[in-house]
Design a protein around this motif. Structure first.
Motif, short mmCIF file in Angstrom:
data_model
loop_
_atom_site.label_atom_id
_atom_site.label_comp_id
_atom_site.label_asym_id
_atom_site.label_seq_id
_atom_site.Cartn_x
_atom_site.Cartn_y
_atom_site.Cartn_z
N ALA A 12 0.83 -1.20 0.00
CA ALA A 12 0.00 0.00 0.00
C ALA A 12 0.86 1.25 0.00
N SER A 13 1.95 1.23 0.79
CA SER A 13 2.83 2.39 0.86
C SER A 13 3.55 2.61 -0.46
N ALA A 14 3.86 1.52 -1.14
CA ALA A 14 4.61 1.63 -2.40
C ALA A 14 3.80 2.32 -3.48
N ALA A 15 2.46 2.31 -3.35
CA ALA A 15 1.61 2.94 -4.36
C ALA A 15 1.66 4.46 -4.26
N GLU A 16 2.03 4.97 -3.09
CA GLU A 16 2.09 6.41 -2.89
C GLU A 16 3.38 6.98 -3.46
N VAL A 17 3.24 8.06 -4.24
CA VAL A 17 4.39 8.73 -4.83
C VAL A 17 4.26 10.22 -4.56
N VAL A 18 5.33 10.87 -4.18
CA VAL A 18 5.30 12.31 -3.95
C VAL A 18 5.06 13.04 -5.26
N VAL A 19 4.09 13.95 -5.27
CA VAL A 19 3.74 14.71 -6.47
C VAL A 19 4.80 15.78 -6.71
N LYS A 20 5.11 16.02 -8.00
CA LYS A 20 6.09 17.04 -8.37
C LYS A 20 5.47 18.09 -9.28
N ASP A 21 5.98 19.32 -9.20
CA ASP A 21 5.43 20.38 -10.04
C ASP A 21 6.10 20.38 -11.41
N SER A 22 5.79 21.39 -12.22
CA SER A 22 6.29 21.44 -13.60
C SER A 22 7.80 21.58 -13.68
N LYS B 262 10.07 19.96 -8.77
CA LYS B 262 10.17 20.09 -7.32
C LYS B 262 8.95 19.46 -6.65
N LYS B 263 9.12 18.99 -5.43
CA LYS B 263 8.04 18.34 -4.70
C LYS B 263 6.93 19.34 -4.38
N VAL B 264 5.69 18.90 -4.60
CA VAL B 264 4.54 19.75 -4.32
C VAL B 264 4.22 19.68 -2.82
N LEU B 265 4.11 20.83 -2.19
CA LEU B 265 3.84 20.89 -0.76
C LEU B 265 2.36 20.63 -0.47
N ASN B 266 2.11 19.91 0.59
CA ASN B 266 0.75 19.65 1.04
C ASN B 266 0.19 20.91 1.69
N ASN B 267 -1.08 21.22 1.41
CA ASN B 267 -1.77 22.34 2.05
C ASN B 267 -1.16 23.69 1.67
N MET C 122 -4.30 16.94 1.91
CA MET C 122 -4.58 15.53 2.16
C MET C 122 -5.38 15.36 3.45
N ILE C 123 -6.30 14.41 3.43
CA ILE C 123 -7.10 14.09 4.60
C ILE C 123 -6.36 13.02 5.39
N THR C 124 -5.82 13.40 6.52
CA THR C 124 -4.99 12.48 7.30
C THR C 124 -5.34 12.59 8.78
N ASP C 125 -4.73 11.72 9.57
CA ASP C 125 -4.80 11.82 11.01
C ASP C 125 -4.21 13.17 11.42
N LYS D 70 1.76 14.87 10.48
CA LYS D 70 2.03 16.00 9.61
C LYS D 70 2.63 15.52 8.30
N GLU D 71 1.99 15.85 7.21
CA GLU D 71 2.48 15.47 5.88
C GLU D 71 3.01 16.73 5.19
N ASN D 72 4.28 16.74 4.87
CA ASN D 72 4.88 17.92 4.25
C ASN D 72 4.58 18.01 2.76
N TYR D 73 4.50 16.84 2.09
CA TYR D 73 4.35 16.84 0.64
C TYR D 73 3.08 16.12 0.20
N LEU D 74 2.54 16.59 -0.91
CA LEU D 74 1.36 15.96 -1.50
C LEU D 74 1.77 14.63 -2.11
N LYS D 75 0.90 13.62 -1.95
CA LYS D 75 1.20 12.29 -2.48
C LYS D 75 0.04 11.78 -3.32
N THR D 76 0.37 10.94 -4.29
CA THR D 76 -0.66 10.31 -5.10
C THR D 76 -1.37 9.24 -4.27
N GLU D 77 -2.54 8.82 -4.76
CA GLU D 77 -3.31 7.76 -4.13
C GLU D 77 -3.75 8.09 -2.70
N ARG D 78 -3.82 9.37 -2.37
CA ARG D 78 -4.27 9.78 -1.04
C ARG D 78 -5.48 10.69 -1.18
#
Length: 219
Positions: A30-40, A43-48, A94-97, A101-109
């Motif tokens: 399940a964790s392997a399916a998550e990938v950090v989203v990157k911008d154009s 660079k890593k896309v920040l969550n929130n 992202m909707i999390t506990d 704290k999630e610093n970066y946006l991830k796929t499949e979340r």
């Protein structure tokens, strides 16, 4: 012959070991399916944090509007403007506990998408909303605003694009997943660009998924 105590202990150890391996494998997959989203720019896309989003193939941008065909609308509509290369500012959260704290946006979340505070007379919420993704036609399956955070109508996820237009641009697809936020069905619906009343809009209908990229907002 009755089994010995030693044989019984060996059986318990085997059962516990097997169960532990199964749980680890499932969690790891399940964790392997998550990938950090990157911008154009890669660079890593920040969550929130707010970003511009734009279609990769069609150009232009996505923005919020309070006017459709010269008529004021409330809540606002999410539309594609082929002549605007900047667009609106949208925050993917992202909707999390709450304790995590999630610093970066991830796929499949699962996440909510906010368009910022409304301006003018309209005081409706600016969270992206689909009232009925399974509706046979618009306007029920269009993305508008007006929902609350972490509800079935405002539940989305970003997924990797299996067939990107360009290998040089990090592009993604958007899905609406009401079942992941309390709905009865766990089906996700691809978001597409479609025309309604002469205006290109994001909706849960259409043959071609909406391929888009994140763009950092210039300070």
């Amino acid at each position: 012959m009755k089994p010995s105590i030693f044989s019984y202990v060996l059986f318990l150890l085997f059962a516990l070991t097997t169960q532990s391996i199964f749980i680890f494998t499932t969690t790891n997959s399940a964790s392997a399916a998550e990938v950090v989203v990157k911008d154009s720019t890669g660079k890593k896309v920040l969550n929130n944090v707010r970003y511009h989003v734009s279609p990769v193939a069609k150009g232009g941008s996505i923005k919020l509007t309070d006017t459709i065909n010269k008529k004021k609308v409330c809540p606002f509509e999410v539309v594609h403007d082929p002549k605007d290369n900047v667009g609106g500012e949208f925050m993917f959260t992202m909707i999390t506990d709450k304790e995590v704290k999630e610093n970066y946006l991830k796929t499949e979340r699962i996440l909510g998408i906010d368009s910022g505070y409304p301006k003018g007379a309209c005081t409706e919420s600016t969270f992206w909303t689909i009232n009925d993704a399974e509706a046979k036609g618009p306007p029920a399956n269009l993305i508008t605003t007006g929902g609350g955070f972490e509800t079935e109508e405002t539940c989305f996820q970003v997924v990797e694009n299996p067939k990107p237009t360009s290998a040089k641009v990090h592009s993604y697809m958007l899905q609406h997943c009401p079942g992941f936020c309390g709905g009865p069905d766990k089906t996700c619906f691809n978001i597409s660009l479609s025309s309604y009343q002469g205006v290109n809009r994001l909706s849960a209908v259409g043959a071609t998924p909406f391929e888009f990229a994140f763009h950092k907002i210039a300070k």
